[in-house]
Design an enzyme around this catalytic site. Sequence first.
Site, PDB file in Angstrom:
ATOM      1  N   CYS A  95       0.830  -1.203   0.000  1.00 53.02           N
ATOM      2  CA  CYS A  95       0.000   0.000   0.000  1.00 53.02           C
ATOM      3  C   CYS A  95       0.870   1.261   0.000  1.00 53.02           C
ATOM      4  O   CYS A  95       1.737   1.425   0.860  1.00 53.02           O
ATOM      5  CB  CYS A  95      -0.937  -0.005   1.211  1.00 53.02           C
ATOM      6  SG  CYS A  95      -1.964   1.473   1.258  1.00 53.02           S
TER       7      CYS A  95
ATOM      8  N   ASN B 261       2.045  -9.671 -10.712  1.00 57.70           N
ATOM      9  CA  ASN B 261       0.957  -8.691 -10.700  1.00 57.70           C
ATOM     10  C   ASN B 261       1.440  -7.366 -11.290  1.00 57.70           C
ATOM     11  O   ASN B 261       2.591  -6.987 -11.106  1.00 57.70           O
ATOM     12  CB  ASN B 261       0.473  -8.513  -9.239  1.00 57.70           C
ATOM     13  CG  ASN B 261      -0.527  -7.369  -9.071  1.00 57.70           C
ATOM     14  OD1 ASN B 261      -0.327  -6.463  -8.274  1.00 57.70           O
ATOM     15  ND2 ASN B 261      -1.603  -7.402  -9.838  1.00 57.70           N
TER      16      ASN B 261
ATOM     17  N   GLY C 209      -5.692  -6.566 -10.896  1.00 59.18           N
ATOM     18  CA  GLY C 209      -6.364  -5.506 -10.157  1.00 59.18           C
ATOM     19  C   GLY C 209      -7.245  -4.704 -11.086  1.00 59.18           C
ATOM     20  O   GLY C 209      -8.366  -5.098 -11.420  1.00 59.18           O
TER      21      GLY C 209
HETATM   22  C1  LIG Z   1      -8.985   0.765  -6.238  1.00 60.91           C
HETATM   23  C2  LIG Z   1      -7.826  -0.082  -5.800  1.00 60.91           C
HETATM   24  C3  LIG Z   1      -7.780  -0.566  -4.491  1.00 60.91           C
HETATM   25  C4  LIG Z   1      -6.701  -1.371  -4.071  1.00 60.91           C
HETATM   26  N1  LIG Z   1      -6.708  -1.895  -2.810  1.00 60.91           N
HETATM   27  C5  LIG Z   1      -5.736  -2.788  -2.459  1.00 60.91           C
HETATM   28  C6  LIG Z   1      -5.808  -3.512  -1.219  1.00 60.91           C
HETATM   29  O1  LIG Z   1      -6.743  -3.357  -0.405  1.00 60.91           O
HETATM   30  N2  LIG Z   1      -4.799  -4.372  -0.941  1.00 60.91           N
HETATM   31  C7  LIG Z   1      -3.762  -4.599  -1.811  1.00 60.91           C
HETATM   32  O2  LIG Z   1      -2.878  -5.402  -1.520  1.00 60.91           O
HETATM   33  N3  LIG Z   1      -3.695  -3.943  -2.991  1.00 60.91           N
HETATM   34  C8  LIG Z   1      -4.653  -3.095  -3.336  1.00 60.91           C
HETATM   35  N4  LIG Z   1      -4.606  -2.504  -4.579  1.00 60.91           N
HETATM   36  C9  LIG Z   1      -3.529  -2.859  -5.517  1.00 60.91           C
HETATM   37  C10 LIG Z   1      -3.969  -4.019  -6.446  1.00 60.91           C
HETATM   38  O3  LIG Z   1      -4.280  -5.156  -5.685  1.00 60.91           O
HETATM   39  C11 LIG Z   1      -2.877  -4.375  -7.479  1.00 60.91           C
HETATM   40  O4  LIG Z   1      -1.735  -4.814  -6.804  1.00 60.91           O
HETATM   41  C12 LIG Z   1      -2.497  -3.176  -8.348  1.00 60.91           C
HETATM   42  O5  LIG Z   1      -3.643  -2.492  -8.805  1.00 60.91           O
HETATM   43  C13 LIG Z   1      -1.639  -3.609  -9.556  1.00 60.91           C
HETATM   44  O6  LIG Z   1      -2.319  -4.510 -10.366  1.00 60.91           O
HETATM   45  P1  LIG Z   1      -3.061  -4.029 -11.756  1.00 60.91           P
HETATM   46  O7  LIG Z   1      -2.007  -3.429 -12.632  1.00 60.91           O
HETATM   47  O8  LIG Z   1      -3.678  -5.289 -12.305  1.00 60.91           O
HETATM   48  O9  LIG Z   1      -4.055  -2.998 -11.340  1.00 60.91           O
HETATM   49  C14 LIG Z   1      -5.653  -1.681  -4.987  1.00 60.91           C
HETATM   50  C15 LIG Z   1      -5.718  -1.174  -6.291  1.00 60.91           C
HETATM   51  C16 LIG Z   1      -6.785  -0.402  -6.712  1.00 60.91           C
HETATM   52  C17 LIG Z   1      -6.823   0.083  -8.141  1.00 60.91           C
END
Ligand SMILES: Cc1cc2nc3c(=O)[nH]c(=O)nc-3n(C[C@H](O)[C@H](O)[C@H](O)COP(=O)(O)O)c2cc1C
Length: 330
Positions: free
Chosen positions: A108, A207, A231
């Site tokens: 985070c 990821n 995500g």
């Molecule tokens: C709206 C939003 C909320 C997220 N909340 C969390 C969370 O609660 N815990 C976490 O580990 N990552 C959280 N992430 C990160 C995602 O799990 C992921 O690692 C990140 O978006 C990268 O992947 P992507 O390129 O497929 O989006 C969040 C991402 C977004 C966009």
Amino acid sequence: MSNFDVFKKNSLLFAPMEGITDEPYRLAMLKTFPEWDQFFTDFLRVPTVGKINEKLVHEHYGLRIHANPEWRKKNSFQILTTPRAQTLAVVEILEDMKMHHLDLNLGCPSKKVNSHLGGAYLLSDHKALREVLKTIRDNFTGHFTVKMRIGYRDDKTFSETLKLIEGEGVEAITLHARTRDQLYKGVADWSYITEAVKQVQVPLIGNGDIWIVEDIEKIFNETKCHSVMFGRSALKTPWLAKLYKEYIEEDAHIDETFLLIERKNYLDQYFDALYREYKEVGWEDNLILKRFKSFSRNLFDDYEDFETIRGRFLRSESLAEFQDHLAALK
Ligand SMILES: Cc1cc2nc3c(=O)[nH]c(=O)nc-3n(C[C@H](O)[C@H](O)[C@H](O)COP(=O)(O)O)c2cc1C
């Protein structure tokens, strides 16, 4: 090693997302697009002071999911904690719940979270990180995994951090291939995933910026990662796991025309399922509309006139209007 889905090779995991992956959302997804192998709660922030509210921990996971062994198997719990927070107390509650999988958030990037020494900050403080990992590993008998970035400010301690985490008995690592300071800028650098796969023995879950079916094939081939997590891409194409499994695992050709016809069908299924689950927990139409609008920001990119379409959804003044726009969409 257990046959628990997180460790099943080539799993497609729906990422934890704050403000999105609550119980109704996860239920809607697992009923409608069961091709996703695993879901996660968004992070539960472990409090520093006060008595831990046990009910809150149960509700964060979802009481209905907890009561159903099939659903429970596909739902994991994520926490975000700091060296000073009451990690042990929360872990004890999760043990009592017989939680089978706990994931620790080490990614985070929020300033507030990091200033309290939580989330990605822990990647830069190995003493504190080790302490937190030990507290969890020594007191949690279910599967324990972490979700991390490649570093806090930079990648200098990347290898050392991986070794530390593996050395403390963590069973799998999800890597969002960006530093904390990169936030969501640029494109995730999958070469760090390739590197991590070589450096640790435990399953590595890739990821970051896996947007389309071809990306899934590419990241598996390029990095040799064990599984992948989605995500923003899962919000953009909530049926992406279905597409991958139908078209790739069955060795079929992706028919672009068919996909364009089907996307409306999938969109209808998505919003119908969400509507049913939010109603089930008694949400008012206005609250549902707010959520639907926020989901719209991630959808419709692949329509030619996507800005006009998205604008219509975002300007809807009632849930009925939103649903009318959906019914009119081709
Ligand atoms: C709206 C939003 C909320 C997220 N909340 C969390 C969370 O609660 N815990 C976490 O580990 N990552 C959280 N992430 C990160 C995602 O799990 C992921 O690692 C990140 O978006 C990268 O992947 P992507 O390129 O497929 O989006 C969040 C991402 C977004 C966009």
